[in-house]
Design an enzyme around this catalytic site. Structure first.
Site, PDB file in Angstrom:
ATOM      1  N   GLY A 244       0.834  -1.205   0.000  1.00  0.00           N
ATOM      2  CA  GLY A 244       0.000   0.000   0.000  1.00  0.00           C
ATOM      3  C   GLY A 244       0.860   1.243   0.000  1.00  0.00           C
ATOM      4  O   GLY A 244       0.592   2.224  -0.693  1.00  0.00           O
ATOM      5  N   ALA A 245       1.939   1.193   0.793  1.00  0.00           N
ATOM      6  CA  ALA A 245       2.889   2.292   0.886  1.00  0.00           C
ATOM      7  C   ALA A 245       4.129   1.763   1.593  1.00  0.00           C
ATOM      8  O   ALA A 245       4.116   0.697   2.202  1.00  0.00           O
ATOM      9  CB  ALA A 245       2.289   3.476   1.640  1.00  0.00           C
ATOM     10  N   GLU A 247       7.529   3.202   4.070  1.00  0.00           N
ATOM     11  CA  GLU A 247       7.982   4.342   4.863  1.00  0.00           C
ATOM     12  C   GLU A 247       9.453   4.685   4.705  1.00  0.00           C
ATOM     13  O   GLU A 247      10.106   5.135   5.663  1.00  0.00           O
ATOM     14  CB  GLU A 247       7.695   4.058   6.338  1.00  0.00           C
ATOM     15  CG  GLU A 247       8.495   2.906   6.943  1.00  0.00           C
ATOM     16  CD  GLU A 247       7.822   1.550   6.899  1.00  0.00           C
ATOM     17  OE1 GLU A 247       8.217   0.651   7.650  1.00  0.00           O
ATOM     18  OE2 GLU A 247       6.885   1.392   6.093  1.00  0.00           O
ATOM     19  N   HIS A 280      -0.113   7.113   8.712  1.00  0.00           N
ATOM     20  CA  HIS A 280       0.528   5.843   9.070  1.00  0.00           C
ATOM     21  C   HIS A 280       2.004   5.859   8.677  1.00  0.00           C
ATOM     22  O   HIS A 280       2.888   5.581   9.494  1.00  0.00           O
ATOM     23  CB  HIS A 280      -0.201   4.698   8.356  1.00  0.00           C
ATOM     24  CG  HIS A 280       0.405   3.337   8.565  1.00  0.00           C
ATOM     25  ND1 HIS A 280      -0.221   2.335   9.258  1.00  0.00           N
ATOM     26  CD2 HIS A 280       1.585   2.796   8.154  1.00  0.00           C
ATOM     27  CE1 HIS A 280       0.538   1.250   9.281  1.00  0.00           C
ATOM     28  NE2 HIS A 280       1.649   1.515   8.607  1.00  0.00           N
ATOM     29  N   GLU A 281       2.269   6.192   7.421  1.00  0.00           N
ATOM     30  CA  GLU A 281       3.651   6.151   6.929  1.00  0.00           C
ATOM     31  C   GLU A 281       4.532   7.194   7.618  1.00  0.00           C
ATOM     32  O   GLU A 281       5.698   6.924   7.932  1.00  0.00           O
ATOM     33  CB  GLU A 281       3.684   6.351   5.409  1.00  0.00           C
ATOM     34  CG  GLU A 281       2.937   5.291   4.619  1.00  0.00           C
ATOM     35  CD  GLU A 281       3.352   3.872   4.969  1.00  0.00           C
ATOM     36  OE1 GLU A 281       4.550   3.641   5.219  1.00  0.00           O
ATOM     37  OE2 GLU A 281       2.475   2.990   5.003  1.00  0.00           O
ATOM     38  N   HIS A 284       5.919   6.320  10.957  1.00  0.00           N
ATOM     39  CA  HIS A 284       7.113   5.478  10.891  1.00  0.00           C
ATOM     40  C   HIS A 284       8.412   6.282  10.942  1.00  0.00           C
ATOM     41  O   HIS A 284       9.466   5.713  11.253  1.00  0.00           O
ATOM     42  CB  HIS A 284       7.103   4.647   9.606  1.00  0.00           C
ATOM     43  CG  HIS A 284       6.285   3.405   9.689  1.00  0.00           C
ATOM     44  ND1 HIS A 284       6.442   2.459  10.679  1.00  0.00           N
ATOM     45  CD2 HIS A 284       5.301   2.934   8.868  1.00  0.00           C
ATOM     46  CE1 HIS A 284       5.599   1.454  10.473  1.00  0.00           C
ATOM     47  NE2 HIS A 284       4.895   1.717   9.383  1.00  0.00           N
ATOM     48  N   GLU A 303       4.921  -1.284  13.443  1.00  0.00           N
ATOM     49  CA  GLU A 303       3.636  -1.285  12.737  1.00  0.00           C
ATOM     50  C   GLU A 303       2.435  -1.034  13.649  1.00  0.00           C
ATOM     51  O   GLU A 303       1.445  -0.441  13.222  1.00  0.00           O
ATOM     52  CB  GLU A 303       3.456  -2.597  11.977  1.00  0.00           C
ATOM     53  CG  GLU A 303       4.486  -2.835  10.885  1.00  0.00           C
ATOM     54  CD  GLU A 303       4.463  -1.770   9.793  1.00  0.00           C
ATOM     55  OE1 GLU A 303       3.517  -0.964   9.745  1.00  0.00           O
ATOM     56  OE2 GLU A 303       5.407  -1.749   8.976  1.00  0.00           O
TER      57      GLU A 303
END
Length: 635
Positions: A244-245, A247, A280-281, A284, A303
């Site tokens: 999805g992505a 970091e 979210h990313e 990180h 995570e």
């Protein structure tokens, strides 16, 4: 140094120099090499060439061992150099190629990276484990029409013959899986310190990502009292991207659907998806990048916090979305399902082979991990949690590595003023080092005393898996006389299989345990206990019960029935109150659970009766809200 050939045969040439300090006397150097071919190699000890006797390659572990003719002394410095070449593959790992068509329908090629978990070794020989942090200086060759970005800003750009060479500033110490570079013809918007990149034809759809990204980076820095560590941030929407992505520090890569937002065409859920994934990313950058789990066994330290702030961080930016409440039905309840299987694994688990490594990024690491972070915050207190997280980052950023014990210590230090007699490690290890979670059964006698028991909850127990497992369960409750659903601090700890408590309340009152579904467990009551809860739910005072508990009651009922711990007459009677429910969350919980029954009834005569039952729950709301049939134009 890399020379990718995007215009020719999709290969690349590389040259890498690694400076290392010898920890113990040895005549061997073992590092990682993936799908690349080494053309030349050399080893220098204190600037003198060392004779290489032999080398060994293990295809299973991808470990490459160089055997030299003399023994390296402890603390001596060596330099390892490799010339090598590889292929810009199309499988979206390592250093790979991707393509798209521009507005003139011309194919455009680019090269990008995806190194997590163990794919940096496919781009250059390296010590490819998270605890081997290093400083990287990256130099990449490109054609003049391309642009090149990496973790750090460009230090200098030179034109040599028909090629442009970009040399980037030396990085901070970081793990190999966070190294990244992208060579493309993408456009960008933003400032020198924060840019977003995409295909030229969709660059207008990056405005929202830029807004969310810049806001989130500042918000998180303030929240953790630790400013973002690098001088710039780039976010890139890549046409072909498996995850999805990712970091990567200073260069976050995204699947296009996770970064692009069309204000005219995109849906509200798509907007929420973009915002929450970006948060979210960027989380990180602290949890994962600045403080990296010292081994994959502790991936949840990265995570779980990213998934938690995906909701609770986004809630501070998009305040009208009710992200904190959505977390319960989207993450907490889905994690209870995943962790209710016999095959479930602990959050902290052994990772010693490729199969175990490939399985570490599961719902337990992400959704359960985030739910345990939420439980930790609510049962110890949000203020304690915030202070502890700041200390955890501050105390471990220099070493750059994290371990669960360091987190427990940080929390413990802020609980010293309390009367708690048991250590945080003792409590939290029961949640992180063993699989599953408990169902807490509450039996209320006619004198108002509560017999409370715990056992492992399993949706199906086909292999006679032991259920006499115990956790340190934070018990919280609200009652008819004291309907306080705001206090989520643990009132009593249940650490044994059973205990008796006297709440000194009228046994005819309703009592609801696990306030706001703060604890990662299910609750079952005896018949009278359920009936008193159903009575208030079916009355005009159902809003006296917190919406997260209403959603939790629905989820618990349906899964207790599924596990055979509650009869379906009680379960379906409990859901009848939904006829007057107006909040999305209990319905979301119900529809998740009813989907299982729908599949079980499919193909049976009783399926029509089941559908009638579900429609009866929706009837009043559907009548009140109405609906419109969309008009479709068919040519």
């Amino acid at each position: 140094m890399l020379v990718p050939k995007l215009q020719e045969n999709f290969t690349f040439e590389g040259f890498v120099k690694i400076t290392a300090v010898v920890q113990n006397e040895t005549d061997k150097i073992t590092l990682h090499k993936g799908n690349i071919q080494i053309v030349n190699q050399s080893v220098l000890l204190e600037n003198k060439t060392v004779n290489i006797k032999d080398f060994i390659y293990d295809k299973n572990t991808e470990k490459y061992t160089i055997i030299v003719s003399e023994t390296f002394k402890r603390e001596s410095q060596i330099l390892i150099a490799f010339d090598y070449n590889g292929i810009l593959n199309d499988n979206m790992i390592g250093f790979y190629r991707s393509s798209y068509f521009d507005k003139d329908n011309q194919i455009k090629w680019l090269a990008a990276t995806q190194f997590q978990t163990t794919h940096a070794r496919h781009a250059f020989p390296c010590f490819d484990e998270p605890s081997f942090k290093a400083k990287f200086t990256i130099r990449i060759s490109r054609d003049d029409k391309y642009k090149c970005i990496s973790n750090m800003p460009v230090n200098k750009t030179e034109k040599l013959k028909d090629q442009v060479w970009d040399t980037f500033h030396e990085s901070v110490p970081m793990s190999t899986y966070l190294v990244a570079f992208v060579i493309s013809e993408f456009d960008s918007i933003g400032s020198e310190v924060f840019k977003v990149w995409s295909r030229q034809s969709v660059i207008e759809q990056t405005n929202y990502a830029l807004k969310i990204g810049t806001t989130a980076l500042e918000l998180l820095g303030n929240m953790f009292e630790q400013k973002y560590h690098l001088p710039k941030m780039d976010m890139v929407a890549v046409p072909d991207f498996a995850a999805g992505a990712m970091e990567n520090w200073g260069l976050v890569t995204y699947r296009e659907s996770r970064m692009l937002y069309d204000e005219k065409e995109s849906s509200a859920p798509a907007q929420q998806d973009v915002a929450s994934v970006i948060v979210h990313e960027l989380t990180h950058m602290w949890f994962g990048n600045l403080v990296t789990p010292e081994w994959w066994s502790y991936l949840w330290l990265s995570e779980a916090f990213a998934r938690y702030f995906q909701y609770f961080g986004t809630a501070e930016i998009e305040k009208s979305w009710n992200m904190k409440e959505q977390f319960v039905v989207e993450q907490h309840e889905s994690a209870l399902i995943a962790d209710g299987l016999e095959s479930s694994r602990p959050m902290t688990r052994e990772v010693s082979n490729q199969s175990q490594l490939e399985g570490i990024g599961d719902s337990i690491t992400y959704a359960k991990g985030a739910s345990i972070v939420r439980m930790m915050s609510l049962m110890f207190g949000t203020n304690v949690s915030e202070l502890a997280l700041r200390d955890y980052i501050h105390n471990n950023k220099e070493k750059g590595l994290g371990h669960p014990d360091a987190l427990w210590e940080a929390i413990e230090n802020h609980l010293q003023h309390t009367t708690q007699s048991v250590t945080v490690k003792t409590i939290m290890d029961t949640w992180t080092t063993q699989a599953g979670y408990p169902v807490v059964s509450v039996n209320i006698d006619d004198k108002g005393k509560f017999l409370i028991t715990q056992q492992r909850f399993l949706l199906r127990n086909l292999n006679k898996t032991p259920t006499n497992v115990t956790w340190w369960v934070p018990l919280t409750w609200a009652t008819q006389t004291e309907p306080n659903f705001n206090n989520t601090l643990a009132k009593i700890w249940l650490s044994t299989e059973k205990d008796t408590i006297d709440l000194k309340i009228d046994p005819k009152e309703w009592v609801i345990f696990n306030v706001q579904s703060s604890g990662f467990y299910r609750v079952n009551y005896n018949y009278d206990g359920w009936q008193r809860i159903f009575n208030v739910l079916n009355s005009d005072k159902f809003n006296d019960i917190h919406v997260l508990n209403r959603a939790g009651i629905i989820d618990d009922l349906l899964n207790l029935g599924r596990a055979g711990l509650q009869d379906y007459e009680t379960v379906l009677n409990g859901l009848m109150y939904l006829k007057q429910e107006t909040n999305y969350l209990p319905f979301k919980a119900a529809l998740n659970g009813l989907d299982y029954l729908n599949k079980r009834f499919a193909g049976h005569e009783e399926h029509s009766l089941f559908k009638e039952y579900v429609l009866s729950l929706l009837h009043d709301n559907r009548k009140k809200l109405g609906y419109k049939i969309a008009q479709m134009m068919i040519d």
